[in-house]
Design an enzyme around this catalytic site. Structure first.
Site, PDB file in Angstrom:
ATOM      1  N   ARG A  26     -34.413  12.453  12.403  1.00  0.00           N
ATOM      2  CA  ARG A  26     -33.029  12.069  12.728  1.00  0.00           C
ATOM      3  C   ARG A  26     -32.707  12.176  14.218  1.00  0.00           C
ATOM      4  O   ARG A  26     -31.639  11.767  14.649  1.00  0.00           O
ATOM      5  CB  ARG A  26     -32.060  12.913  11.885  1.00  0.00           C
ATOM      6  CG  ARG A  26     -32.235  12.577  10.397  1.00  0.00           C
ATOM      7  CD  ARG A  26     -31.265  13.324   9.536  1.00  0.00           C
ATOM      8  NE  ARG A  26     -29.885  12.954   9.806  1.00  0.00           N
ATOM      9  CZ  ARG A  26     -28.837  13.511   9.201  1.00  0.00           C
ATOM     10  NH1 ARG A  26     -29.041  14.457   8.310  1.00  0.00           N
ATOM     11  NH2 ARG A  26     -27.629  13.136   9.478  1.00  0.00           N
TER      12      ARG A  26
ATOM     13  N   PRO B   5     -32.690  23.100   9.819  1.00  0.00           N
ATOM     14  CA  PRO B   5     -33.371  24.385  10.033  1.00  0.00           C
ATOM     15  C   PRO B   5     -32.361  25.450  10.460  1.00  0.00           C
ATOM     16  O   PRO B   5     -31.565  25.235  11.359  1.00  0.00           O
ATOM     17  CB  PRO B   5     -34.351  24.093  11.176  1.00  0.00           C
ATOM     18  CG  PRO B   5     -34.446  22.616  11.257  1.00  0.00           C
ATOM     19  CD  PRO B   5     -33.146  22.073  10.736  1.00  0.00           C
ATOM     20  N   GLU B   6     -32.392  26.591   9.784  1.00  0.00           N
ATOM     21  CA  GLU B   6     -31.484  27.683  10.097  1.00  0.00           C
ATOM     22  C   GLU B   6     -32.246  28.764  10.853  1.00  0.00           C
ATOM     23  O   GLU B   6     -33.450  28.644  11.076  1.00  0.00           O
ATOM     24  CB  GLU B   6     -30.900  28.251   8.790  1.00  0.00           C
ATOM     25  CG  GLU B   6     -30.039  27.258   8.013  1.00  0.00           C
ATOM     26  CD  GLU B   6     -28.692  27.002   8.684  1.00  0.00           C
ATOM     27  OE1 GLU B   6     -28.331  27.750   9.604  1.00  0.00           O
ATOM     28  OE2 GLU B   6     -28.018  26.051   8.281  1.00  0.00           O
TER      29      GLU B   6
ATOM     30  N   LYS C 278      -6.432  38.637  13.603  1.00  0.00           N
ATOM     31  CA  LYS C 278      -6.801  37.217  13.539  1.00  0.00           C
ATOM     32  C   LYS C 278      -6.533  36.668  12.143  1.00  0.00           C
ATOM     33  O   LYS C 278      -6.802  37.319  11.145  1.00  0.00           O
ATOM     34  CB  LYS C 278      -8.287  37.040  13.885  1.00  0.00           C
ATOM     35  CG  LYS C 278      -8.577  37.142  15.367  1.00  0.00           C
ATOM     36  CD  LYS C 278      -9.879  36.442  15.710  1.00  0.00           C
ATOM     37  CE  LYS C 278     -10.105  36.413  17.207  1.00  0.00           C
ATOM     38  NZ  LYS C 278     -10.500  37.743  17.712  1.00  0.00           N
TER      39      LYS C 278
ATOM     40  N   HIS D 257     -42.369   9.673  13.404  1.00  0.00           N
ATOM     41  CA  HIS D 257     -41.316  10.548  13.927  1.00  0.00           C
ATOM     42  C   HIS D 257     -41.846  11.687  14.803  1.00  0.00           C
ATOM     43  O   HIS D 257     -41.132  12.641  15.074  1.00  0.00           O
ATOM     44  CB  HIS D 257     -40.497  11.124  12.774  1.00  0.00           C
ATOM     45  CG  HIS D 257     -39.871  10.057  11.920  1.00  0.00           C
ATOM     46  ND1 HIS D 257     -38.921   9.180  12.392  1.00  0.00           N
ATOM     47  CD2 HIS D 257     -40.095   9.702  10.624  1.00  0.00           C
ATOM     48  CE1 HIS D 257     -38.573   8.339  11.425  1.00  0.00           C
ATOM     49  NE2 HIS D 257     -39.270   8.631  10.345  1.00  0.00           N
TER      50      HIS D 257
END
Ligand code: ZN
Length: 269
Positions: A109, A2-3, A150, A90
């Site tokens: 998971r 999930p983002e 950088k 789950h």
């Protein structure tokens, strides 16, 4: 995984069922997640929910005496179900709500987290995070200043939570494509206009995904618990070997920091 858009959509989805209600109790069937589920959560009784917020990819449930910090990990999701709905394999945590619903957490998971926090400002998981990508704080000036001198490559740099939170692999690849910037550019080599355009494309790509999530909110909350990604048109991510939607060139991929990176060698410089 999930983002940020999925987490924000989850937040918007669960908020109306929680705010103004109380959590009568928590049912923890499996406490061994990424870290053990906090004892305070396991012993919750009759606590009002004041707000449901998000910081980076953390959901924050504000209760009267503290906060529940939820991370969905690799495969976690939350849903609103009627109380008494039988738990499947789950389904590790339920919060029972005074309106007769439950907030159910499913995570095959078990890389997610359920942590209790008394003082959000001193939370060890939150305090080192950079700005939110959709906030005004994440501006062209901020990113340009940070990028000077950088040599870090731009793609992994965008995925660093200290630079900006919630820009995962998909969104970093897609934003760089939209900004026409090659993923292996050193950030110090980006000019002011490129950085400004990049900030705009990151916000647009995330915003579009959140809007698409909003249209599937009902299914998202009540489906079989597989969060998946919102149906969005991907231009480079996962399209290695296929033709670029803009120029027809073959999309390429390379490994950067152990993550697959997708780009168009002709559109991105
Ligand atoms: Zn192209």
């Amino acid at each position: 995984m999930p983002e940020l858009p999925e987490v924000e959509t989850s937040r918007r989805g669960i908020e109306p069922y929680l705010v103004g209600q109380s959590i009568t109790q928590a049912v923890v069937r499996q406490s061994r997640l990424r870290w053990p589920v906090s004892d305070e959560i396991q012993h919750l009784r009759n606590e009002s929910v004041l707000s449901v917020q998000r910081r980076a990819k953390y959901l924050l449930l504000e209760l009267t005496t503290g906060w529940i910090i939820v991370h969905l990990g690799m495969s976690g999701s939350v849903r609103i179900l009627p109380i008494g709905e039988p738990a499947q394999k789950h389904d590790h945590v339920d919060l029972e709500i005074s309106n007769g619903k439950i907030l159910r957490y499913t995570d095959p998971r078990r890389f997610g987290a359920w942590l209790w926090c008394d003082d959000l400002d001193n939370s060890s998981v939150l305090k080192h995070l950079g700005p939110e990508p959709l906030s005004d704080e994440f501006s062209a000036e901020y990113l340009f200043e940070l990028s000077r001198k950088k040599r870090t490559l731009v793609k992994p740099w965008l995925m660093d939570n200290k630079v900006v939170v919630g820009v995962g692999n998909i969104y970093a690849s897609e934003s760089l494509f939209a900004a026409k910037i090659a993923p292996e550019r050193a950030v110090g080599s980006l000019c002011q206009d490129e950085v400004a355009y990049l900030v705009t494309t990151i916000k647009q790509v995330l915003q579009r995904s959140i809007e698409q999530g909003g249209t599937t909110l009902k299914d998202f909350l009540q489906s079989d618990g597989k969060p998946g990604y919102f149906a969005q048109e991907l231009h480079v991510y996962g399209r290695s070997g296929e033709a670029c939607h803009t120029c027809g060139e073959t999309i390429k991929s390379l490994k950067m920091g152990q993550r697959n990176t997708f780009y168009c060698p002709k559109c991105q410089r």
